[in-house]
Design a protein around this motif. Structure first.
Motif, PDB file in Angstrom:
ATOM      1  N   PRO A 218      -7.477   0.003   5.288  1.00 56.40           N
ATOM      2  CA  PRO A 218      -8.343  -1.030   4.696  1.00 56.40           C
ATOM      3  C   PRO A 218      -7.609  -1.913   3.684  1.00 56.40           C
ATOM      4  O   PRO A 218      -7.818  -3.131   3.657  1.00 56.40           O
ATOM      5  CB  PRO A 218      -9.451  -0.212   4.020  1.00 56.40           C
ATOM      6  CG  PRO A 218      -9.477   1.084   4.758  1.00 56.40           C
ATOM      7  CD  PRO A 218      -8.050   1.357   5.113  1.00 56.40           C
ATOM      8  N   THR A 219      -6.737  -1.304   2.881  1.00 56.28           N
ATOM      9  CA  THR A 219      -5.974  -2.083   1.903  1.00 56.28           C
ATOM     10  C   THR A 219      -5.022  -3.047   2.602  1.00 56.28           C
ATOM     11  O   THR A 219      -4.863  -4.199   2.190  1.00 56.28           O
ATOM     12  CB  THR A 219      -5.181  -1.139   0.974  1.00 56.28           C
ATOM     13  OG1 THR A 219      -6.107  -0.314   0.260  1.00 56.28           O
ATOM     14  CG2 THR A 219      -4.347  -1.919  -0.018  1.00 56.28           C
ATOM     15  N   LEU A 221      -5.416  -4.384   5.567  1.00 60.38           N
ATOM     16  CA  LEU A 221      -6.178  -5.455   6.208  1.00 60.38           C
ATOM     17  C   LEU A 221      -6.669  -6.488   5.201  1.00 60.38           C
ATOM     18  O   LEU A 221      -6.884  -7.656   5.568  1.00 60.38           O
ATOM     19  CB  LEU A 221      -7.369  -4.866   6.968  1.00 60.38           C
ATOM     20  CG  LEU A 221      -7.009  -3.975   8.170  1.00 60.38           C
ATOM     21  CD1 LEU A 221      -8.265  -3.392   8.806  1.00 60.38           C
ATOM     22  CD2 LEU A 221      -6.189  -4.750   9.187  1.00 60.38           C
ATOM     23  N   ARG A 222      -6.826  -6.069   3.951  1.00 56.73           N
ATOM     24  CA  ARG A 222      -7.230  -7.035   2.919  1.00 56.73           C
ATOM     25  C   ARG A 222      -6.057  -7.857   2.402  1.00 56.73           C
ATOM     26  O   ARG A 222      -6.250  -8.754   1.583  1.00 56.73           O
ATOM     27  CB  ARG A 222      -7.899  -6.302   1.742  1.00 56.73           C
ATOM     28  CG  ARG A 222      -9.290  -5.769   2.054  1.00 56.73           C
ATOM     29  CD  ARG A 222     -10.050  -5.410   0.795  1.00 56.73           C
ATOM     30  NE  ARG A 222      -9.407  -4.365   0.026  1.00 56.73           N
ATOM     31  CZ  ARG A 222      -9.637  -3.067   0.187  1.00 56.73           C
ATOM     32  NH1 ARG A 222     -10.487  -2.663   1.125  1.00 56.73           N
ATOM     33  NH2 ARG A 222      -9.022  -2.165  -0.554  1.00 56.73           N
ATOM     34  N   ASN A 223      -4.851  -7.535   2.858  1.00 53.75           N
ATOM     35  CA  ASN A 223      -3.654  -8.250   2.418  1.00 53.75           C
ATOM     36  C   ASN A 223      -2.841  -8.712   3.625  1.00 53.75           C
ATOM     37  O   ASN A 223      -1.703  -8.274   3.826  1.00 53.75           O
ATOM     38  CB  ASN A 223      -2.802  -7.356   1.508  1.00 53.75           C
ATOM     39  CG  ASN A 223      -3.444  -7.099   0.162  1.00 53.75           C
ATOM     40  OD1 ASN A 223      -3.289  -7.882  -0.769  1.00 53.75           O
ATOM     41  ND2 ASN A 223      -4.165  -5.995   0.055  1.00 53.75           N
ATOM     42  N   ARG A 374     -10.429 -11.012  -8.308  1.00 46.61           N
ATOM     43  CA  ARG A 374     -10.506 -10.425  -6.966  1.00 46.61           C
ATOM     44  C   ARG A 374      -9.130 -10.443  -6.300  1.00 46.61           C
ATOM     45  O   ARG A 374      -8.741  -9.465  -5.645  1.00 46.61           O
ATOM     46  CB  ARG A 374     -11.526 -11.193  -6.120  1.00 46.61           C
ATOM     47  CG  ARG A 374     -12.968 -10.953  -6.521  1.00 46.61           C
ATOM     48  CD  ARG A 374     -13.920 -11.458  -5.462  1.00 46.61           C
ATOM     49  NE  ARG A 374     -13.817 -12.913  -5.286  1.00 46.61           N
ATOM     50  CZ  ARG A 374     -14.519 -13.808  -5.976  1.00 46.61           C
ATOM     51  NH1 ARG A 374     -15.387 -13.394  -6.900  1.00 46.61           N
ATOM     52  NH2 ARG A 374     -14.378 -15.100  -5.742  1.00 46.61           N
ATOM     53  N   HIS A 375      -8.421 -11.544  -6.491  1.00 42.83           N
ATOM     54  CA  HIS A 375      -7.074 -11.641  -5.934  1.00 42.83           C
ATOM     55  C   HIS A 375      -6.164 -10.590  -6.562  1.00 42.83           C
ATOM     56  O   HIS A 375      -5.407  -9.899  -5.865  1.00 42.83           O
ATOM     57  CB  HIS A 375      -6.532 -13.049  -6.186  1.00 42.83           C
ATOM     58  CG  HIS A 375      -5.303 -13.359  -5.397  1.00 42.83           C
ATOM     59  ND1 HIS A 375      -4.576 -14.525  -5.567  1.00 42.83           N
ATOM     60  CD2 HIS A 375      -4.635 -12.665  -4.436  1.00 42.83           C
ATOM     61  CE1 HIS A 375      -3.551 -14.535  -4.739  1.00 42.83           C
ATOM     62  NE2 HIS A 375      -3.553 -13.416  -4.050  1.00 42.83           N
ATOM     63  N   ASP A 377      -7.033  -7.724  -7.974  1.00 44.79           N
ATOM     64  CA  ASP A 377      -7.417  -6.372  -7.577  1.00 44.79           C
ATOM     65  C   ASP A 377      -6.947  -6.062  -6.158  1.00 44.79           C
ATOM     66  O   ASP A 377      -6.541  -4.924  -5.861  1.00 44.79           O
ATOM     67  CB  ASP A 377      -8.935  -6.215  -7.673  1.00 44.79           C
ATOM     68  CG  ASP A 377      -9.430  -6.287  -9.113  1.00 44.79           C
ATOM     69  OD1 ASP A 377      -8.598  -6.158 -10.038  1.00 44.79           O
ATOM     70  OD2 ASP A 377     -10.641  -6.489  -9.304  1.00 44.79           O
ATOM     71  N   ARG A 378      -6.986  -7.063  -5.279  1.00 45.71           N
ATOM     72  CA  ARG A 378      -6.529  -6.863  -3.904  1.00 45.71           C
ATOM     73  C   ARG A 378      -5.024  -6.597  -3.861  1.00 45.71           C
ATOM     74  O   ARG A 378      -4.565  -5.671  -3.197  1.00 45.71           O
ATOM     75  CB  ARG A 378      -6.882  -8.098  -3.075  1.00 45.71           C
ATOM     76  CG  ARG A 378      -6.628  -7.932  -1.595  1.00 45.71           C
ATOM     77  CD  ARG A 378      -7.246  -9.066  -0.789  1.00 45.71           C
ATOM     78  NE  ARG A 378      -6.576 -10.333  -1.043  1.00 45.71           N
ATOM     79  CZ  ARG A 378      -7.121 -11.380  -1.669  1.00 45.71           C
ATOM     80  NH1 ARG A 378      -8.361 -11.291  -2.133  1.00 45.71           N
ATOM     81  NH2 ARG A 378      -6.449 -12.501  -1.836  1.00 45.71           N
ATOM     82  N   PHE A 382      -2.799  -2.999  -3.059  1.00 46.53           N
ATOM     83  CA  PHE A 382      -1.665  -2.908  -2.133  1.00 46.53           C
ATOM     84  C   PHE A 382      -0.447  -2.333  -2.841  1.00 46.53           C
ATOM     85  O   PHE A 382       0.290  -1.524  -2.267  1.00 46.53           O
ATOM     86  CB  PHE A 382      -1.335  -4.294  -1.567  1.00 46.53           C
ATOM     87  CG  PHE A 382      -0.208  -4.270  -0.572  1.00 46.53           C
ATOM     88  CD1 PHE A 382      -0.454  -3.981   0.757  1.00 46.53           C
ATOM     89  CD2 PHE A 382       1.103  -4.512  -0.963  1.00 46.53           C
ATOM     90  CE1 PHE A 382       0.578  -3.945   1.685  1.00 46.53           C
ATOM     91  CE2 PHE A 382       2.140  -4.478  -0.051  1.00 46.53           C
ATOM     92  CZ  PHE A 382       1.877  -4.188   1.279  1.00 46.53           C
TER      93      PHE A 382
END
Length: 491
Positions: A218-219, A221-223, A374-375, A377-378, A382
């Protein structure tokens, strides 16, 4: 780069230059540069203090103009963004909104009634300089983590980041046939840069296993940008015929007068070398590093709280606004945990906005702060996943022999460190240092510190706490003598 000067907020000590500001930013790498520009645009008077001669830090280290590089950005990611921000800094300096102090090593921060007083050693003459500020942002970056092995002191063995710095800053290669080894994604970038510049890179020797990323889908895919960057590095290895050996490490370097070959062995999950798996790879240079270590000397001297990151290094405890546990002190970039330049830029901007609100009395955050958080934290998630995948295993000490030097400056072998721990009862790096002198040399433990801490931590089942020291770099005694009485007491 031109500089301007604000009126000092207090009288300078004898023989010192003094600068006053709303905000003092320590470090002009990606985080510090972004923070200084953002804070000045918000209306704060900023002093940007940096040990380097030019902004950019280690990440955007670039060749001196006299070298005549035609494409200085060819070896950098995000070069256009950096040059845009550097140009903004130049303009703000000319406008009198920022004072840029290159070649200034801050060695201590002291609290004052109105904020903070920073003392620095300036230039080759080691002149004294003082900065007074209402708030401080620490963007001091990081240095490489080295895990010793037999032969690591041979000429031709350099840090992985050091090899990249040689190429970026000096346009030179550490050798013609270079093995790249250690752990962490920096290895792929280094190998690609060296190969593109004409070196033969027969192998990238990675002690970790990239399959470890499967636990962080999941991490990942968010990056997607990070996935694309990894694919780019992987394709560069294929293009240049470089072999990637995972779960392997260089356990010995060989040579008479200079490295001539390395022995690479397969590792078990705890990083212990498996018997009978050694193979020899000829080379004339070895670029080796096991990630980065946050540079926290100034922060820990202030008593800022730390945590253990996923990669096993100590990092600062920061809140959502990039504040440390010490009021009036913020931090951004690698000080909060190793995460790369893009994360550092986002954190620098967030810290600047938070500081501006605090000092200017703004009631509510700006709307864009939510998106920046949000950026952040994403990217931070990672970074934590990356740290967990490439964290050194406890079995790396199996590479060592009794005569392997741990501290190069003081020539302290592994046998003396293990004696201090197993026989003399040392339980932390400071006690090991007092018993063996490991960490007392010119680098002040920056090179051997992680290894000493790991060996000391064996006795307690963990890693030793970060060393706390009152001075973050060597300081002439005359500067200590010139401190006011209050400063001498606090130092």
């Amino acid at each position: 780069m031109p500089t301007s000067r604000f009126e000092p907020s207090g009288s300078p000590e004898k023989g010192q230059e003094a600068y006053g500001s709303d905000l003092a930013v320590v470090g002009a790498g990606p985080a510090g540069l972004a923070a200084a520009v953002e804070a000045a645009r918000r209306g704060l008077r900023v002093v940007l203090v940096d040990a380097g001669d030019r902004p950019g830090g280690q990440y955007h280290r670039h060749p001196a103009p006299e070298l005549g590089a035609r494409r200085p950005g060819a070896l950098h990611h995000d070069w256009r963004e950096f040059t845009r921000r550097a140009a903004a800094l130049d303009g703000l300096v000319r406008a009198g909104r920022i004072v840029h102090l290159p070649g200034h090593h801050v060695w201590t921060l002291l609290p004052e009634d109105t904020g903070w007083r920073l003392h620095a050693v300036a230039g080759p003459d080691e002149a004294a300089a003082t900065v007074r500020a209402r708030a401080v942002l620490l963007a001091t970056g990081s240095h490489e983590r080295q895990l010793p092995f037999p032969g690591w002191t041979l000429p031709g063995v350099v840090g992985a980041g050091g090899a990249q710095a040689m190429l970026k800053g000096g346009l030179v290669l550490p050798g013609r046939r270079v093995v790249v080894a250690g752990s962490g994604p920096l290895l792929l970038a280094v190998a690609g840069s060296l190969a593109a510049a004409g070196a033969r890179v027969p192998a990238v020797v990675e002690a970790g296993a990239y399959l470890g990323y499967s636990g962080f889908v999941p991490t990942l895919l968010r990056n997607p940008a990070k996935l694309a960057e990894g694919a780019l590095h992987g394709s560069a290895l294929l293009r240049h015929g470089t072999r990637l050996l995972t779960r392997h490490a260089v356990v010995e370097a060989h040579g008479s007068g200079r490295v001539e070959a390395v022995t690479v062995a397969r590792l078990d999950p705890d990083w212990r070398p498996l018997p009978g798996t050694g193979r020899r790879i000829p080379c004339d240079a070895l670029a080796v590093g096991h990630g980065l270590v946050p540079q926290l000397e100034l922060a820990t001297a202030l008593g800022c709280a730390t945590r253990t990151s996923a990669d096993g290094t100590a990092a600062l405890v920061l809140d959502a606004e990039q504040s440390t546990s010490v009021p009036g002190v913020w931090a951004a970039g690698e000080t909060g945990g190793i995460g790369g330049a893009r994360l550092a830029v986002v954190e620098g901007r967030l810290a600047a906005l938070s500081i501006a609100r605090t000092l200017l009395g703004a009631p509510t955050p700006e709307p864009r702060e939510a998106a920046l958080r949000r950026h952040r934290d994403r990217l931070r998630a990672f970074a934590e996943a990356m740290g967990a995948v490439h964290r050194p295993g406890p079995g790396w000490t199996g590479w060592l022999r009794p005569d392997t030097e741990i501290c190069r400056c003081e020539e302290v072998p592994a046998a003396r460190v293990t004696e201090a721990v197993d026989t003399l009862g040392a339980r932390d790096a400071r006690t090991v240092k007092l018993l063996t002198r490991a960490g007392m040399g010119w680098c002040q433990g920056r090179t051997c510190g992680p290894a000493v801490a790991a060996l000391a931590g064996r006795a307690t089942g963990g890693e030793a706490a970060p060393d706390r020291r009152p001075l973050s770099c060597p300081v002439p005694l005359r500067h200590l003598a010139e401190l006011p009485e209050q400063g001498r007491t606090e130092s």
